[in-house]
Design a protein around this motif. Structure first.
Motif, PDB file in Angstrom:
ATOM      1  N   LEU A 180      10.797  15.204  41.079  1.00  0.00           N
ATOM      2  CA  LEU A 180       9.870  14.113  41.413  1.00  0.00           C
ATOM      3  C   LEU A 180       9.626  14.036  42.914  1.00  0.00           C
ATOM      4  O   LEU A 180       8.515  13.768  43.356  1.00  0.00           O
ATOM      5  N   LYS A 181      10.666  14.271  43.692  1.00  0.00           N
ATOM      6  CA  LYS A 181      10.498  14.226  45.151  1.00  0.00           C
ATOM      7  C   LYS A 181       9.571  15.333  45.631  1.00  0.00           C
ATOM      8  O   LYS A 181       8.738  15.110  46.508  1.00  0.00           O
ATOM      9  N   THR A 182       9.705  16.505  45.021  1.00  0.00           N
ATOM     10  CA  THR A 182       8.797  17.612  45.370  1.00  0.00           C
ATOM     11  C   THR A 182       7.358  17.236  45.014  1.00  0.00           C
ATOM     12  O   THR A 182       6.436  17.438  45.801  1.00  0.00           O
ATOM     13  N   GLU A 183       7.195  16.677  43.827  1.00  0.00           N
ATOM     14  CA  GLU A 183       5.860  16.283  43.388  1.00  0.00           C
ATOM     15  C   GLU A 183       5.273  15.207  44.308  1.00  0.00           C
ATOM     16  O   GLU A 183       4.113  15.299  44.711  1.00  0.00           O
ATOM     17  N   ALA A 184       6.093  14.213  44.640  1.00  0.00           N
ATOM     18  CA  ALA A 184       5.626  13.123  45.504  1.00  0.00           C
ATOM     19  C   ALA A 184       5.180  13.666  46.856  1.00  0.00           C
ATOM     20  O   ALA A 184       4.150  13.250  47.407  1.00  0.00           O
ATOM     21  N   LYS A 185       5.917  14.632  47.358  1.00  0.00           N
ATOM     22  CA  LYS A 185       5.571  15.206  48.661  1.00  0.00           C
ATOM     23  C   LYS A 185       4.214  15.906  48.599  1.00  0.00           C
ATOM     24  O   LYS A 185       3.372  15.746  49.494  1.00  0.00           O
ATOM     25  N   SER A 186       3.987  16.670  47.541  1.00  0.00           N
ATOM     26  CA  SER A 186       2.710  17.373  47.472  1.00  0.00           C
ATOM     27  C   SER A 186       1.558  16.402  47.203  1.00  0.00           C
ATOM     28  O   SER A 186       0.442  16.609  47.689  1.00  0.00           O
ATOM     29  N   LEU A 187       1.822  15.316  46.487  1.00  0.00           N
ATOM     30  CA  LEU A 187       0.785  14.293  46.293  1.00  0.00           C
ATOM     31  C   LEU A 187       0.416  13.635  47.621  1.00  0.00           C
ATOM     32  O   LEU A 187      -0.755  13.419  47.917  1.00  0.00           O
ATOM     33  N   GLN A 188       1.433  13.337  48.415  1.00  0.00           N
ATOM     34  CA  GLN A 188       1.177  12.723  49.728  1.00  0.00           C
ATOM     35  C   GLN A 188       0.345  13.652  50.613  1.00  0.00           C
ATOM     36  O   GLN A 188      -0.584  13.206  51.289  1.00  0.00           O
ATOM     37  N   GLN A 189       0.687  14.946  50.568  1.00  0.00           N
ATOM     38  CA  GLN A 189      -0.077  15.915  51.369  1.00  0.00           C
ATOM     39  C   GLN A 189      -1.532  15.968  50.926  1.00  0.00           C
ATOM     40  O   GLN A 189      -2.443  15.997  51.743  1.00  0.00           O
ATOM     41  N   GLU A 190      -1.710  15.979  49.612  1.00  0.00           N
ATOM     42  CA  GLU A 190      -3.061  16.044  49.058  1.00  0.00           C
ATOM     43  C   GLU A 190      -3.868  14.788  49.438  1.00  0.00           C
ATOM     44  O   GLU A 190      -5.047  14.886  49.772  1.00  0.00           O
ATOM     45  N   ILE A 191      -3.222  13.629  49.417  1.00  0.00           N
ATOM     46  CA  ILE A 191      -3.892  12.380  49.807  1.00  0.00           C
ATOM     47  C   ILE A 191      -4.320  12.457  51.279  1.00  0.00           C
ATOM     48  O   ILE A 191      -5.455  12.142  51.628  1.00  0.00           O
ATOM     49  N   GLN A 192      -3.410  12.927  52.116  1.00  0.00           N
ATOM     50  CA  GLN A 192      -3.741  13.064  53.543  1.00  0.00           C
ATOM     51  C   GLN A 192      -4.910  14.015  53.758  1.00  0.00           C
ATOM     52  O   GLN A 192      -5.808  13.757  54.544  1.00  0.00           O
ATOM     53  N   GLU A 193      -4.865  15.127  53.020  1.00  0.00           N
ATOM     54  CA  GLU A 193      -5.925  16.129  53.089  1.00  0.00           C
ATOM     55  C   GLU A 193      -7.277  15.494  52.737  1.00  0.00           C
ATOM     56  O   GLU A 193      -8.273  15.674  53.417  1.00  0.00           O
ATOM     57  N   GLN A 194      -7.287  14.712  51.659  1.00  0.00           N
ATOM     58  CA  GLN A 194      -8.510  14.040  51.224  1.00  0.00           C
ATOM     59  C   GLN A 194      -8.983  13.030  52.268  1.00  0.00           C
ATOM     60  O   GLN A 194     -10.171  12.828  52.451  1.00  0.00           O
ATOM     61  N   GLU A 195      -8.033  12.377  52.921  1.00  0.00           N
ATOM     62  CA  GLU A 195      -8.409  11.379  53.920  1.00  0.00           C
ATOM     63  C   GLU A 195      -8.959  12.011  55.201  1.00  0.00           C
ATOM     64  O   GLU A 195      -9.597  11.328  55.990  1.00  0.00           O
ATOM     65  N   ARG A 196      -8.725  13.300  55.346  1.00  0.00           N
ATOM     66  CA  ARG A 196      -9.266  14.005  56.519  1.00  0.00           C
ATOM     67  C   ARG A 196     -10.642  14.583  56.249  1.00  0.00           C
ATOM     68  O   ARG A 196     -11.117  15.471  56.961  1.00  0.00           O
ATOM     69  N   GLN A 197     -11.274  14.085  55.204  1.00  0.00           N
ATOM     70  CA  GLN A 197     -12.507  14.657  54.708  1.00  0.00           C
ATOM     71  C   GLN A 197     -13.632  14.740  55.763  1.00  0.00           C
ATOM     72  O   GLN A 197     -14.336  15.735  55.836  1.00  0.00           O
TER      73      GLN A 197
END
Ligand SMILES: [Zn+2]
Length: 228
Positions: A142-159
């Motif tokens: 779950l921690k691995t998944e949460a980390k990649s979700l956070q990265q993806e959210i940041q990536e989207q916010e840098r749109q």
């Protein structure tokens, strides 16, 4: 030059590159790797490398043309499309992230409980060891998944930044006279090839280009809307 960039639009697996003869480059082709392994699982999606290159190059030229001629318009349109897409992605990811985080702290509590049960003699050592291994593993996943979700959210916010970077790359490549491997890698993230459509009697085959940083660009619509 397209190696690793081309995917089957149906099964989403890589298309396998096949070179037929050293001297006849025109016959080199791509074929769905799922189909290659098992003909029943996906159709061939056969496309000649030269045809693929022509289609992709044509699309890239149209993108270059729109960006260089109507940059402000392109930016505004893409910003709007990207915002809608990324708001949706962010919403889904945040929901999943909250679930993962909830389960992570739940596992902390469960772990304390089985530890106390074990100390108090209500849970034998063997069972305790097994359960604690399971909890630890689940939590690590779950921690691995949460980390990649956070990265993806940041990536989207840098749109907005991503869009500017893409426009910059288009300008950089705007004087190209032919497609180069470098320009291809700089602009394109993936190409999805549809199965050929023979319903009209003629073989038609569409490809969808996912551009780096910005995803799909509906270039026909953009051109049409601009000229209307
Ligand atoms: Zn396939």
């Amino acid at each position: 030059m397209f190696s690793g960039l081309v995917f089957c639009n149906d099964c989403k697996q890589k298309l396998y590159y096949s070179t037929t003869s050293y001297f006849e480059k025109r016959q080199d082709f791509f074929i769905c790797s799922t189909h290659r392994a098992n003909k029943d699982k996906c159709s061939g999606h056969y496309i000649r490398a030269v045809v693929l290159e022509q289609q992709v190059w044509k699309h890239i030229q149209e993108v270059i043309s729109v960006v260089t001629r109507y940059e402000a318009y392109f930016r505004a349109e893409m910003e709007q499309r990207l915002r809608v897409q990324s708001e949706e992605t962010i919403r889904i990811h945040k929901k999943r992230l909250a679930q993962a985080e909830k389960r992570i702290s739940e596992l902390d509590r469960l772990f304390i409980r089985i530890y106390e049960d074990n100390v108090a003699g209500r849970l034998d050592d063997e069972k305790f060891a097994m359960m604690s291994t399971n909890y630890t593993q689940e939590q690590a996943d779950l921690k691995t998944e949460a980390k990649s979700l956070q990265q993806e959210i940041q990536e989207q916010e840098r749109q907005a930044e991503n869009l500017e970077q893409f426009i910059y790359r288009v300008h950089k490549n705007s004087t190209l006279t032919e497609l180069t491997p470098y320009a291809l890698r700089e602009l394109v993230k993936a190409v999805y090839v549809e199965a050929p459509d023979k319903s009209s009697g003629k073989r038609k085959q569409r490809v969808h280009i996912e551009y780096d940083l910005v995803g799909y660009i509906p270039v026909d619509e953009l051109i049409k809307a601009e000229q209307a």
